[in-house]
Design a protein around this motif. Structure first.
Motif, short mmCIF file in Angstrom:
data_model
loop_
_atom_site.label_atom_id
_atom_site.label_comp_id
_atom_site.label_asym_id
_atom_site.label_seq_id
_atom_site.Cartn_x
_atom_site.Cartn_y
_atom_site.Cartn_z
N SER A 22 64.06 66.67 101.97
CA SER A 22 63.44 68.00 102.05
C SER A 22 64.44 69.11 102.33
N ILE A 26 58.55 66.60 97.55
CA ILE A 26 59.28 65.35 97.77
C ILE A 26 58.60 64.22 97.00
N THR A 77 55.56 68.78 101.52
CA THR A 77 56.96 68.93 101.88
C THR A 77 57.77 69.24 100.62
N ARG A 78 58.54 70.30 100.67
CA ARG A 78 59.34 70.73 99.52
C ARG A 78 60.64 69.96 99.43
N HIS A 99 61.44 73.90 105.34
CA HIS A 99 60.10 73.33 105.51
C HIS A 99 59.65 73.51 106.96
#
Length: 75
Positions: free
Chosen positions: A53, A24, A16-17, A57
């Motif tokens: 996030s 994250i 997860t960005r 995503h």
């Protein structure tokens, strides 16, 4: 032991960005999952993921939280 938990999850969780680049903070996202009531522990994880996030995503995330209750078996 009674009350021990195991969290299984797919790579979508760790990939997860974060809003400001990179990934994250997984420790922060999972904070409290071992102490929260079972019926709301994963909801808390999802809430923290949304807070950290980006909207872009799109990877799927699957999680399974299991707790040992120590219930004796009957034979």
């Amino acid at each position: 032991h009674h009350g021990e938990r195991v969290l299984l999850y797919t790579d979508g969780l760790v990939e997860t960005r974060a809003r400001f680049g990179g990934f994250i903070d997984l420790d922060e996202a999972l904070d409290g999952v071992g102490r929260a009531p079972m019926d709301s522990a994963l909801t808390g994880v999802l809430r923290r993921l949304r807070e950290q996030s980006t909207e872009e995503h799109r990877d799927d995330i699957a999680m399974l939280l299991v707790e040992y209750t120590g219930v004796p078996r009957t034979v």
